[in-house]
Design a protein around this motif. Structure first.
Motif, PDB file in Angstrom:
ATOM      1  N   LEU A  63      -6.571   4.861   0.185  1.00  0.00           N
ATOM      2  CA  LEU A  63      -7.605   4.260  -0.656  1.00  0.00           C
ATOM      3  C   LEU A  63      -8.615   5.314  -1.119  1.00  0.00           C
ATOM      4  N   PHE A 106      -5.980  -2.031  -8.032  1.00  0.00           N
ATOM      5  CA  PHE A 106      -6.442  -1.786  -6.668  1.00  0.00           C
ATOM      6  C   PHE A 106      -5.749  -2.673  -5.632  1.00  0.00           C
ATOM      7  N   SER A 138      -1.186   8.844  -3.751  1.00  0.00           N
ATOM      8  CA  SER A 138      -2.549   8.322  -3.789  1.00  0.00           C
ATOM      9  C   SER A 138      -3.333   8.729  -5.028  1.00  0.00           C
ATOM     10  N   THR A 198      -3.269  -1.601  -2.657  1.00  0.00           N
ATOM     11  CA  THR A 198      -3.680  -1.715  -1.250  1.00  0.00           C
ATOM     12  C   THR A 198      -2.635  -2.449  -0.421  1.00  0.00           C
ATOM     13  N   TRP A 200      -6.906   7.218  -3.846  1.00  0.00           N
ATOM     14  CA  TRP A 200      -6.897   6.412  -5.076  1.00  0.00           C
ATOM     15  C   TRP A 200      -8.250   6.480  -5.761  1.00  0.00           C
ATOM     16  N   TRP A 201      -9.330   6.341  -4.993  1.00  0.00           N
ATOM     17  CA  TRP A 201     -10.684   6.386  -5.547  1.00  0.00           C
ATOM     18  C   TRP A 201     -10.976   7.756  -6.159  1.00  0.00           C
ATOM     19  N   THR A 205      -3.740   3.947   5.473  1.00  0.00           N
ATOM     20  CA  THR A 205      -4.212   3.082   4.394  1.00  0.00           C
ATOM     21  C   THR A 205      -5.608   3.498   3.923  1.00  0.00           C
TER      22      THR A 205
END
Length: 214
Positions: A81, A148, A138, A152, A84-85, A77
């Motif tokens: 993240l 977001f 991702s 998540t 994704w960022w 996870t």
């Protein structure tokens, strides 16, 4: 690669599982191998090796199994993240300029874009459970500005299922875990074929529905 990964997990325990799964969320790093071995290690099937957490050695059994599943889930996870960022910050320019280094060339990104457009939120959840696809969710999710919090929650839920399933298989199979890992290269192709069939069915029904409304 198998020997290197398993040696690192045996030496560094939970930390190794966490970091390897974090990498696997963005780039293919043998996540199924990591969790299979982690499950076998938790069951005490790997002679001489024990699970450690910040220098503390856990006893084999349910405690070790749950800790390994948690480490795999949280590691994946966190990696997802970060991916994704990176996608949000880099945008399409990132894919255009550095996609090849990230195993995310224009053709693969285009497929990811169609996947998100067609399945919406389900694209994240199902993608995380699908071999070959799961490591390429991702960054496209970030580039395409997938919200977001839904991202998540869906990633966490799918990662927990995936980590529990593979660690459970490793636990049940014990020292036979590596034979199952070898068989997963065929499961990868079967999973991709299943996705294509589902996509074709959904597309056909969508087109049929539009034809009837005209």
């Amino acid at each position: 690669m198998t020997a290197q990964l398993t040696d690192w997990i045996a030496a560094h325990g939970v930390l190794a599982v966490f970091l390897l799964m974090a990498v696997d969320a963005v780039l293919p790093a043998g996540g199924e191998l990591v969790m299979l071995f982690a499950g076998a290690l938790a069951a005490g099937a790997i002679s001489g090796d024990r699970i450690t957490v910040f220098g503390h050695t856990l006893s084999t059994g349910l405690e070790s199994f749950l800790v390994m599943v948690a480490a795999g889930t949280l590691g994946y996870t966190v990696g997802a993240l970060i991916g994704w960022w990176v996608g949000v910050r880099g945008g399409r320019e990132l894919v255009d300029r550095h996609g090849g280094k990230l195993h995310l060339g224009p053709a693969r990104f285009a497929r990811a874009e169609r996947w998100f457009a067609r399945f919406g939120p389900a694209a994240v959840f199902l993608g995380r459970l699908t071999p070959l696809v799961r490591s390429f969710v991702s960054i496209p999710a970030g580039v395409l500005r997938f919200p977001f919090w839904p991202y998540t929650v869906l990633t966490l839920a799918a990662s927990a299922i995936w980590a529990f399933a593979f660690a459970g298989a490793g636990w049940a199979l014990g020292d036979q875990w590596e034979k199952v890992h070898s068989a997963f290269r065929y499961a990868d192709y079967a999973a991709v074929l299943a996705i294509l069939v589902v996509a074709a069915v959904v597309l056909r029904r969508t087109l049929s529905g539009r034809a009837r409304t005209r």
